[in-house]
Design an enzyme around this catalytic site. Structure first.
Site, PDB file in Angstrom:
ATOM      1  N   SER A   1       0.865  -1.192   0.000  1.00  0.00           N
ATOM      2  CA  SER A   1       0.000   0.000   0.000  1.00  0.00           C
ATOM      3  C   SER A   1       0.895   1.234   0.000  1.00  0.00           C
ATOM      4  O   SER A   1       2.022   1.191   0.516  1.00  0.00           O
ATOM      5  CB  SER A   1      -0.876   0.016   1.260  1.00  0.00           C
TER       6      SER A   1
ATOM      7  N   TYR B   1      -1.396  -0.233  10.603  1.00  0.00           N
ATOM      8  CA  TYR B   1      -1.558  -0.535   9.168  1.00  0.00           C
ATOM      9  C   TYR B   1      -0.311  -0.119   8.399  1.00  0.00           C
ATOM     10  O   TYR B   1       0.232  -0.903   7.608  1.00  0.00           O
ATOM     11  CB  TYR B   1      -2.812   0.166   8.626  1.00  0.00           C
TER      12      TYR B   1
HETATM   13  P1  NAP Z   1     -11.618  -6.035   0.724  1.00  0.00           P
HETATM   14  O1  NAP Z   1     -12.543  -5.580  -0.339  1.00  0.00           O
HETATM   15  O2  NAP Z   1     -12.008  -5.914   2.158  1.00  0.00           O
HETATM   16  O3  NAP Z   1     -11.193  -7.546   0.425  1.00  0.00           O
HETATM   17  C1  NAP Z   1     -10.331  -8.246   1.277  1.00  0.00           C
HETATM   18  C2  NAP Z   1     -10.414  -9.728   0.963  1.00  0.00           C
HETATM   19  O4  NAP Z   1      -9.496 -10.406   1.826  1.00  0.00           O
HETATM   20  C3  NAP Z   1     -11.784 -10.288   1.200  1.00  0.00           C
HETATM   21  O5  NAP Z   1     -12.097 -11.228   0.201  1.00  0.00           O
HETATM   22  C4  NAP Z   1     -11.625 -11.003   2.556  1.00  0.00           C
HETATM   23  O6  NAP Z   1     -12.558 -12.053   2.580  1.00  0.00           O
HETATM   24  C5  NAP Z   1     -10.178 -11.470   2.469  1.00  0.00           C
HETATM   25  N1  NAP Z   1      -9.572 -11.726   3.762  1.00  0.00           N
HETATM   26  C6  NAP Z   1      -9.418 -10.866   4.796  1.00  0.00           C
HETATM   27  N2  NAP Z   1      -8.873 -11.486   5.846  1.00  0.00           N
HETATM   28  C7  NAP Z   1      -8.662 -12.764   5.465  1.00  0.00           C
HETATM   29  C8  NAP Z   1      -8.140 -13.904   6.127  1.00  0.00           C
HETATM   30  N3  NAP Z   1      -7.704 -13.854   7.397  1.00  0.00           N
HETATM   31  N4  NAP Z   1      -8.090 -15.079   5.456  1.00  0.00           N
HETATM   32  C9  NAP Z   1      -8.529 -15.152   4.186  1.00  0.00           C
HETATM   33  N5  NAP Z   1      -9.032 -14.109   3.504  1.00  0.00           N
HETATM   34  C10 NAP Z   1      -9.102 -12.932   4.156  1.00  0.00           C
HETATM   35  O7  NAP Z   1     -10.229  -5.232   0.653  1.00  0.00           O
HETATM   36  P2  NAP Z   1      -9.319  -4.772  -0.591  1.00  0.00           P
HETATM   37  O8  NAP Z   1      -9.373  -3.295  -0.643  1.00  0.00           O
HETATM   38  O9  NAP Z   1      -9.617  -5.557  -1.807  1.00  0.00           O
HETATM   39  O10 NAP Z   1      -7.903  -5.152   0.005  1.00  0.00           O
HETATM   40  C11 NAP Z   1      -7.047  -6.118  -0.593  1.00  0.00           C
HETATM   41  C12 NAP Z   1      -5.608  -5.742  -0.270  1.00  0.00           C
HETATM   42  O11 NAP Z   1      -5.313  -4.456  -0.815  1.00  0.00           O
HETATM   43  C13 NAP Z   1      -5.317  -5.641   1.231  1.00  0.00           C
HETATM   44  O12 NAP Z   1      -4.036  -6.197   1.493  1.00  0.00           O
HETATM   45  C14 NAP Z   1      -5.292  -4.132   1.481  1.00  0.00           C
HETATM   46  O13 NAP Z   1      -4.491  -3.794   2.579  1.00  0.00           O
HETATM   47  C15 NAP Z   1      -4.701  -3.654   0.177  1.00  0.00           C
HETATM   48  N6  NAP Z   1      -4.960  -2.237  -0.129  1.00  0.00           N
HETATM   49  C16 NAP Z   1      -6.227  -1.762  -0.199  1.00  0.00           C
HETATM   50  C17 NAP Z   1      -6.422  -0.419  -0.507  1.00  0.00           C
HETATM   51  C18 NAP Z   1      -7.798   0.192  -0.578  1.00  0.00           C
HETATM   52  O14 NAP Z   1      -7.884   1.439  -0.570  1.00  0.00           O
HETATM   53  N7  NAP Z   1      -8.863  -0.587  -0.707  1.00  0.00           N
HETATM   54  C19 NAP Z   1      -5.325   0.419  -0.726  1.00  0.00           C
HETATM   55  C20 NAP Z   1      -4.050  -0.114  -0.654  1.00  0.00           C
HETATM   56  C21 NAP Z   1      -3.860  -1.451  -0.365  1.00  0.00           C
HETATM   57  P3  NAP Z   1     -13.154 -12.733   3.907  1.00  0.00           P
HETATM   58  O15 NAP Z   1     -13.392 -11.637   4.914  1.00  0.00           O
HETATM   59  O16 NAP Z   1     -14.369 -13.406   3.398  1.00  0.00           O
HETATM   60  O17 NAP Z   1     -12.093 -13.703   4.330  1.00  0.00           O
END
Ligand code: NAP
Length: 237
Positions: free
Chosen positions: A141, A154
């Site tokens: 990130s 984070y």
């Molecule tokens: P999201 O929409 O909340 O999706 C996260 C996914 O990870 C969900 O499918 C969740 O499914 C799964 N997950 C969470 N904890 C888990 C666990 N312990 N075991 C297995 N699966 C798990 O979030 P996202 O924005 O796509 O985030 C994905 C990545 O991008 C993360 O690493 C986040 O830090 C990074 N990121 C996001 C942003 C942003 O602005 N959105 C920016 C920079 C980086 P379940 O809860 O069903 O397991």
């Protein structure tokens, strides 16, 4: 890498960025193991991948559980024959000033965002190093580079992801394993649903597809070339 008939495993595949990367990998011809904890997300994604003519093996698992990690990495080999691309994407954020931050939130961010990346990578490496070329994508990130109030755990966990990714790249490049750390800015996903997070203007921030496209483009480069880090941010947030 030509993704046709390659095998990819994506953690946190059920929603958001992981889902978009899974679909884009399937569009490019890969078969997938898709991992997250929510069965209905995985089922609908598996259908979408099936409609693209590719195979998807859904695995309901918590990436912080070491024994489950071992099992789902084996699933790629047992059900799809190999593992060419690993996308360490599962992650979460809880924002609070340090004085108010609970130990549980600290631990869950480090376990999910960083420790699980180590567990998946360590299990996958012996398999991936046998392939002529392979790619590990770690979703970091911009928060791993930019500090902000409330982001201590984070930001520290994502900073750890970047350090981990660089060490991994140096350790395994001679074995033909390319390592790509992806640093997105704000992306419109379920991530922002948690009450501790701000509510960004969703029309202005990135879409998961933006991150998926640039990530898969980097994977598809020649095995000669490693894009070791990608920064992608909203143009006008
Ligand atoms: P999201 O929409 O909340 O999706 C996260 C996914 O990870 C969900 O499918 C969740 O499914 C799964 N997950 C969470 N904890 C888990 C666990 N312990 N075991 C297995 N699966 C798990 O979030 P996202 O924005 O796509 O985030 C994905 C990545 O991008 C993360 O690493 C986040 O830090 C990074 N990121 C996001 C942003 C942003 O602005 N959105 C920016 C920079 C980086 P379940 O809860 O069903 O397991």
């Amino acid at each position: 890498m030509d993704l046709k008939n390659k095998v990819a495993l994506v953690t946190g595949a059920g929603k958001g960025i992981g889902r978009a990367i899974s679909v884009e990998l399937a569009r490019q011809g890969a078969n997938l193991v898709i991992v997250s904890r929510t069965a209905k997300d995985l089922q609908s994604l598996a259908r979408e991948i099936g409609d693209l003519g590719r195979k998807a093996i859904p695995v309901e698992a918590d990436v912080t559980r070491e024994s489950r990690v071992r099992e789902f990495i084996r699933t790629a080999v047992d059900k799809l024959g190999s593992l060419d691309v690993l996308v360490n994407n599962a992650g979460l954020a809880r924002f609070a000033r340090i004085e108010q931050l609970s130990s549980d939130d600290w631990d869950s961010m480090f376990e999910t965002n960083l420790r699980s990346m180590f567990l998946c990578t360590r299990e996958a490496l012996p398999i991936m190093k046998q392939r002529p070329e392979s790619v590990i994508v770690n979703i970091a990130s911009l928060a791993g580079k930019n500090a902000f109030t409330g982001g201590a755990a984070y930001c520290a966990s994502k900073s750890g992801v970047l350090a981990f990714s660089k060490c991994l790249m140096l350790e395994e490049r001679k074995a033909g394993v390319r390592v790509i750390a992806v640093c997105p800015g704000s992306v419109d996903t379920h991530f922002f649903k948690h009450e501790s997070l701000p509510n960004p203007d969703r029309a202005k921030i990135l879409k998961a597809d933006d991150v998926a496209r640039v990530t898969v483009d980097a994977i598809k480069l020649s095995g000669r070339a490693t894009v070791s880090e990608i920064e992608i941010r909203p143009t006008n947030p």
